[in-house]
Design a protein around this motif. Structure first.
Motif, PDB file in Angstrom:
ATOM      1  N   LYS A  72       0.834  -1.207   0.000  1.00  0.00           N
ATOM      2  CA  LYS A  72       0.000   0.000   0.000  1.00  0.00           C
ATOM      3  C   LYS A  72       0.865   1.252   0.000  1.00  0.00           C
ATOM      4  N   LEU A  73       1.922   1.258   0.818  1.00  0.00           N
ATOM      5  CA  LEU A  73       2.817   2.406   0.876  1.00  0.00           C
ATOM      6  C   LEU A  73       3.483   2.638  -0.483  1.00  0.00           C
ATOM      7  N   VAL A  74       4.040   1.579  -1.058  1.00  0.00           N
ATOM      8  CA  VAL A  74       4.739   1.714  -2.335  1.00  0.00           C
ATOM      9  C   VAL A  74       3.776   2.186  -3.425  1.00  0.00           C
ATOM     10  N   SER A  75       2.554   1.655  -3.416  1.00  0.00           N
ATOM     11  CA  SER A  75       1.557   2.062  -4.406  1.00  0.00           C
ATOM     12  C   SER A  75       1.245   3.549  -4.286  1.00  0.00           C
ATOM     13  N   GLN A  76       1.162   4.041  -3.053  1.00  0.00           N
ATOM     14  CA  GLN A  76       0.889   5.463  -2.853  1.00  0.00           C
ATOM     15  C   GLN A  76       2.066   6.319  -3.306  1.00  0.00           C
ATOM     16  N   LEU A  77       3.290   5.854  -3.066  1.00  0.00           N
ATOM     17  CA  LEU A  77       4.460   6.586  -3.533  1.00  0.00           C
ATOM     18  C   LEU A  77       4.468   6.652  -5.061  1.00  0.00           C
ATOM     19  N   ARG A  78       4.126   5.547  -5.698  1.00  0.00           N
ATOM     20  CA  ARG A  78       4.060   5.520  -7.158  1.00  0.00           C
ATOM     21  C   ARG A  78       2.998   6.498  -7.666  1.00  0.00           C
ATOM     22  N   GLU A  79       1.844   6.490  -7.000  1.00  0.00           N
ATOM     23  CA  GLU A  79       0.751   7.366  -7.417  1.00  0.00           C
ATOM     24  C   GLU A  79       1.140   8.841  -7.289  1.00  0.00           C
ATOM     25  N   LEU A  80       1.841   9.180  -6.205  1.00  0.00           N
ATOM     26  CA  LEU A  80       2.274  10.564  -6.017  1.00  0.00           C
ATOM     27  C   LEU A  80       3.259  10.980  -7.106  1.00  0.00           C
ATOM     28  N   LYS A  81       4.154  10.074  -7.468  1.00  0.00           N
ATOM     29  CA  LYS A  81       5.105  10.375  -8.546  1.00  0.00           C
ATOM     30  C   LYS A  81       4.361  10.612  -9.854  1.00  0.00           C
ATOM     31  N   ASP A  82       3.429   9.714 -10.183  1.00  0.00           N
ATOM     32  CA  ASP A  82       2.693   9.832 -11.437  1.00  0.00           C
ATOM     33  C   ASP A  82       1.865  11.110 -11.474  1.00  0.00           C
ATOM     34  N   THR A  83       1.200  11.408 -10.360  1.00  0.00           N
ATOM     35  CA  THR A  83       0.349  12.594 -10.303  1.00  0.00           C
ATOM     36  C   THR A  83       1.170  13.872 -10.454  1.00  0.00           C
ATOM     37  N   SER A  84       2.372  13.866  -9.897  1.00  0.00           N
ATOM     38  CA  SER A  84       3.212  15.059  -9.970  1.00  0.00           C
ATOM     39  C   SER A  84       3.764  15.307 -11.366  1.00  0.00           C
ATOM     40  N   GLY A  85       3.813  14.248 -12.182  1.00  0.00           N
ATOM     41  CA  GLY A  85       4.356  14.383 -13.527  1.00  0.00           C
ATOM     42  C   GLY A  85       5.866  14.439 -13.576  1.00  0.00           C
ATOM     43  N   ARG A  86       6.514  14.180 -12.457  1.00  0.00           N
ATOM     44  CA  ARG A  86       7.968  14.255 -12.386  1.00  0.00           C
ATOM     45  C   ARG A  86       8.607  12.931 -12.791  1.00  0.00           C
ATOM     46  N   THR A  87       9.796  13.022 -13.346  1.00  0.00           N
ATOM     47  CA  THR A  87      10.587  11.828 -13.626  1.00  0.00           C
ATOM     48  C   THR A  87      11.331  11.426 -12.356  1.00  0.00           C
ATOM     49  N   THR A  88      11.867  10.216 -12.357  1.00  0.00           N
ATOM     50  CA  THR A  88      12.648   9.771 -11.201  1.00  0.00           C
ATOM     51  C   THR A  88      13.875  10.651 -11.003  1.00  0.00           C
ATOM     52  N   LEU A  89      14.492  11.087 -12.106  1.00  0.00           N
ATOM     53  CA  LEU A  89      15.655  11.965 -12.012  1.00  0.00           C
ATOM     54  C   LEU A  89      15.275  13.300 -11.369  1.00  0.00           C
ATOM     55  N   GLU A  90      14.123  13.837 -11.735  1.00  0.00           N
ATOM     56  CA  GLU A  90      13.678  15.104 -11.149  1.00  0.00           C
ATOM     57  C   GLU A  90      13.410  14.944  -9.653  1.00  0.00           C
ATOM     58  N   LEU A  91      12.785  13.819  -9.275  1.00  0.00           N
ATOM     59  CA  LEU A  91      12.546  13.573  -7.854  1.00  0.00           C
ATOM     60  C   LEU A  91      13.867  13.467  -7.097  1.00  0.00           C
ATOM     61  N   ALA A  92      14.851  12.815  -7.715  1.00  0.00           N
ATOM     62  CA  ALA A  92      16.158  12.665  -7.066  1.00  0.00           C
ATOM     63  C   ALA A  92      16.773  14.033  -6.781  1.00  0.00           C
ATOM     64  N   LYS A  93      16.698  14.924  -7.745  1.00  0.00           N
ATOM     65  CA  LYS A  93      17.281  16.251  -7.578  1.00  0.00           C
ATOM     66  C   LYS A  93      16.553  17.055  -6.504  1.00  0.00           C
ATOM     67  N   GLU A  94      15.233  16.889  -6.427  1.00  0.00           N
ATOM     68  CA  GLU A  94      14.443  17.702  -5.500  1.00  0.00           C
ATOM     69  C   GLU A  94      14.409  17.143  -4.079  1.00  0.00           C
ATOM     70  N   THR A  95      14.585  15.820  -3.944  1.00  0.00           N
ATOM     71  CA  THR A  95      14.504  15.214  -2.610  1.00  0.00           C
ATOM     72  C   THR A  95      15.867  14.945  -1.988  1.00  0.00           C
ATOM     73  N   GLY A  96      16.923  14.887  -2.815  1.00  0.00           N
ATOM     74  CA  GLY A  96      18.247  14.580  -2.288  1.00  0.00           C
ATOM     75  C   GLY A  96      18.542  13.095  -2.226  1.00  0.00           C
ATOM     76  N   TYR A  97      17.594  12.256  -2.660  1.00  0.00           N
ATOM     77  CA  TYR A  97      17.807  10.811  -2.725  1.00  0.00           C
ATOM     78  C   TYR A  97      18.052  10.428  -4.183  1.00  0.00           C
ATOM     79  N   SER A  98      19.000   9.537  -4.419  1.00  0.00           N
ATOM     80  CA  SER A  98      19.432   9.228  -5.779  1.00  0.00           C
ATOM     81  C   SER A  98      18.347   8.527  -6.590  1.00  0.00           C
ATOM     82  N   THR A  99      18.519   8.560  -7.898  1.00  0.00           N
ATOM     83  CA  THR A  99      17.579   7.862  -8.779  1.00  0.00           C
ATOM     84  C   THR A  99      17.581   6.360  -8.491  1.00  0.00           C
ATOM     85  N   SER A 100      18.775   5.809  -8.217  1.00  0.00           N
ATOM     86  CA  SER A 100      18.832   4.369  -7.933  1.00  0.00           C
ATOM     87  C   SER A 100      18.084   4.032  -6.647  1.00  0.00           C
TER      88      SER A 100
END
Length: 253
Positions: free
Chosen positions: A17-45
Motif C-alpha cells: 500500500k505504501l509503495v503504491s501510494q508513492l508511485r501514485e504521487l510520482k505519477d500525479t506530480s508528472g515528475r521523472t525519477t531523475l527530477e525527484l532525485a534532484k528535488e529530494t536529495g535521494y538518488s535515482t537508484s
C-alpha cells in the motif's frame, strides 16, 4: 507514463500500500525519477529500489517526496509507520533483525537528522532477507552468504552480523597522488550498496576535499552517493553517483 511493474508478491499488504501510494504521487506530480532525485536529495537508484519494492524507503525519503509533490505529509507518514510495523512483525516472525523504528537510533547514531549510510545498509540487508523469507528462501540465502568467499581486494557485502571493521584516514602524498591508507585502487568500480576497504578509501578522499560522506564506515550508502555526486559536479565529471577511474583520478589529485 509507463506502466509500473507488479510489486513482489511476498510484500506485506501494508508495505505494498505504501509503495503504491508513492508511485501514485510520482505519477500525479508528472515528475521523472531523475527530477525527484534532484528535488529530494535521494538518488535515482534509491527511488527505483523504493518504487519497485526492492528496498524499504526511509521515513526521511517519504517525507521529502510528500513535501516536493505537495501531498499530506502526516497522512503519508502514518501509512509509512503501518508499513514499517508490518515489516517489523515479519522480521520477528522469521527470526531476522527487524528494521529500526522511527524513534530508535541506528548502529549507535541518533535517529534524528536524516539518513545515514550504516542505517541504509542495515535496512537494505533486512529488507532483502524479509523478501527471501516470504519466498521461502531464507535458509538458502543464509547458507550461501556463509560459505561463499569474497574475491580478494574487491568491495563486497558485509559478512557476519555484529562484526564491524573500524576504518581510519591516514593521508599520504605519493607521486602527486593522495592515499588514505585503506586502498590503493585507482580503477575499482564502486556503486551503491557495496562495502569494504575501497569504499572507506573513497570516503576518506571525499572527506579530504571537505565533502562529507556521512562517516568513514566502508559502506556505500545514500550519503556517500550524494557526496560522490557533489564531487563529480565539483570536478566537472559525468554525474552518475558511481565511482570509476575518472572519479578516482580527480579525488586522488
Amino acid at each position: 507514463m509507463g506502466r509500473w511493474r507488479a510489486l513482489p508478491a511476498e510484500l506485506e499488504p501494508a508495505v505494498a500500500k505504501l509503495v503504491s501510494q508513492l508511485r501514485e504521487l510520482k505519477d500525479t506530480s508528472g515528475r521523472t525519477t531523475l527530477e525527484l532525485a534532484k528535488e529530494t536529495g535521494y538518488s535515482t537508484s534509491s527511488w527505483e529500489r523504493y518504487f519497485s519494492g526492492r528496498a524499504f524507503p526511509p521515513r526521511e525519503a517519504v517525507e521529502a517526496l510528500a513535501k516536493v509533490v505537495d501531498a499530506d505529509v502526516v497522512r503519508l507518514l502514518a501509512v509509512h509507520q503501518m508499513a514499517q510495523d508490518a515489516s517489523r512483525r515479519r522480521a520477528e516472525a522469521v527470526g531476522v533483525e527487524p528494521p529500526p523504528r522511527l524513534d530508535e537510533p541506528v548502529d549507535g547514531l541518533p535517529a534524528a537528522g536524516g539518513t545515514d549510510s550504516a542505517g541504509e545498509r542495515r535496512r537494505s540487508r533486512t529488507w532483502q532477507t524479509l523478501l527471501a523469507a516470504g519466498a521461502g528462501a531464507v535458509v538458502g540465502a543464509v547458507t550461501t552468504a556463509l560459505v561463499m568467499a569474497p574475491s580478494a581486494g574487491a568491495a563486497r557485502p558485509a559478512a557476519g552480523v555484529g562484526r564491524r571493521v573500524v576504518y581510519t584516514c591516514v593521508y599520504t602524498l605519493r607521486d602527486g597522488l593522495w592515499y588514505a591508507g585503506n586502498s590503493t585502487t585507482r580503477t575499482q568500480q564502486l556503486v551503491v550498496d557495496m562495502t569494504g576497504s575501497d569504499v572507506a578509501e573513497l570516503q576518506c578522499l571525499l572527506q579530504r576535499v571537505d565533502i562529507t560522506p556521512g562517516g568513514i564506515d566502508g559502506s556505500f550508502g545514500p550519503l556517500t552517493e550524494a557526496a560522490v555526486i557533489r564531487a563529480q559536479k565539483k570536478y566537472h565529471l559525468d554525474v552518475d553517483g558511481q565511482v570509476g577511474p575518472r572519479t578516482w583520478a580527480a579525488l586522488r589529485r
